[in-house]
Design an enzyme around this catalytic site. Sequence first.
Site, short mmCIF file in Angstrom:
data_model
loop_
_atom_site.label_atom_id
_atom_site.label_comp_id
_atom_site.label_asym_id
_atom_site.label_seq_id
_atom_site.Cartn_x
_atom_site.Cartn_y
_atom_site.Cartn_z
N ASP A 179 0.86 -1.23 0.04
CA ASP A 179 0.06 -0.14 0.09
C ASP A 179 0.68 1.24 -0.12
OD1 ASP A 179 -2.30 1.83 0.63
OD2 ASP A 179 -3.19 -0.15 0.63
N HIS A 219 -3.78 5.05 4.06
CA HIS A 219 -4.67 4.21 3.53
C HIS A 219 -4.37 2.90 3.60
CE1 HIS A 219 -5.82 2.05 -0.45
NE2 HIS A 219 -7.03 2.61 -0.26
N SER A 399 -10.75 -0.53 -2.01
CA SER A 399 -9.82 -0.60 -1.33
C SER A 399 -10.10 -1.32 0.04
CB SER A 399 -9.35 0.70 -0.81
OG SER A 399 -8.72 1.51 -1.79
#
Length: 549
Positions: A179, A219, A399
């Site tokens: 990520d 994230h 995601s």
Amino acid sequence: MRNFFILGCLLVCFCVGSGKAQSLPRYLVYFKDKANTPFTIQNPEAYLSARAIARRQRHGVAITPADFPVNPTYIQAIGQTGAKVLYTTRWLNGALVEASDAQLTAIRNLPFFKGIERNLPLAPATTAGIARLGAVNEKFGTQETVDHGRMRDQLAMLGVPELNDNGFQGQGIIIAVLDAGFSRANELVYLKPLFDSKRILDTYDFISRNTNVYDDHFHGLNCLSTIAANQPGVMVGAAPEASFVLYRTENEYSETPYEEATWILAAERADSLGADIISCSLGYNLFDDPAYDYTRAQMDGKTALVTRGARHVARTGMLLVNSAGNEGNNAWRYITAPADADSILAVGAVFSNRTYAPFSSVGPTADGRIKPDVAAQGAGTVIGNDLGTGGVSTGNGTSFSAPLIAGLAADLWQAHPNLTAQQLREVLVKSGHQAANPDSLLGYGVPVVQRAQEIILQDYSPLATEPTPLTTAVLYPNPAQDAVYIRFGSQVPSSTEVQIISNSGIALTRRIPVTRMDVGISVAAFTPGLYFVKISTPQSVRVLKFIKR
């Protein structure tokens, strides 16, 4: 999730920030062969961990020259040109280098040089990264902070609580998360059990080239939380007892082909450490420089560099779970690379009622294959944030649906360790709620645990064959504190032995003869981490894994 570049090659020249000296261009240089390498198929311990070797053996995956590291004499020769080697890639048999024009010319003249698939111009001194931060909502999804939230509903849609309640919470499974960063993950209360039990086995930042992955974007933290959160009464993820390796491969301030290359490097590292699952919520189709944009026709499962890396992942016995993309409402609409690869799970997004979330990228692939493969909740998904000591938020994006499937896969794999990666993939696809009528929005739909269990018992049950001491052996407890026990479900021959092996392949105990149905081995003196129990008979070998707390 968004873009990446064209097949293999001279990778970007990227510089971040203004007022600093510009770095040399970066190239992905390919070599002709691995001739005269010091590495052999007969001695894989020199380049793969014991766990990686055991995974290949368990899944019937042969070790081949593709597993060999790049020939070290080739790297030495490149260094002698004055160019700087940043990384090597064994799967693509190449090296990521920084080189001037003169150094690149010298590299081209080396006898083992194969090619650079495409020349890329120098990136500008300042990238379009800040200007394109508005696109982050498309790439990463959106986040909205709320006061309270629980993960049970999104997991119940998949049937995960049933597995968790039966003790299958990912124990012994290693999940690699690729990520853009895992902001403050090591400081947050809902991940404290993960760090206290030392189940973060490896970290690396392929962008900054250091081991700290906790000082960048949030994230990856959001995605990790859906699997690993463990704060009862607040949020508990899909596989809270799994182990993890965390890799930063994405630069959130720019979109360049360099990130496709770092993705492959991270996947190779995960393979060499013996990871079982790769969970990734990134994708590539468009770049800061439109010259490198992919076309819809190139989403064919074989063209994008990152997609070719994904195909290598599948060949090693790992399961890749990748988000389909958040392009459903955009002009592009379709899945992004590497979700177009075959033999992986591309995951779309649904609302809490299992209906299609319009932002979720759609299929099929350019060559007509159904994508996404499966789906999970990606609209209003409960995730952990990096605020204060860590709180609950909700997010929208594939995601967040992808790591839910990765966590489900970890639990199922723990419950049914006889499955290969591709069998597990097939089970999850067949158990989708619309498996009888797949479409280009959700593929085969949301997997359901009850149906998955039925398929496993029907199609993959080891009971269809004569039980052996190896197939009936069970290791417990896992994780272990003071001792591990191996229980055999059938009589063992007198020549059966067990031995504990470290993650680096070193024998830590003598070979212990098996004289009864239960064998106990003290591990109290072992340091926390991952270990293997090797069970040997004259006819075969089985390797079981456990975590020492």
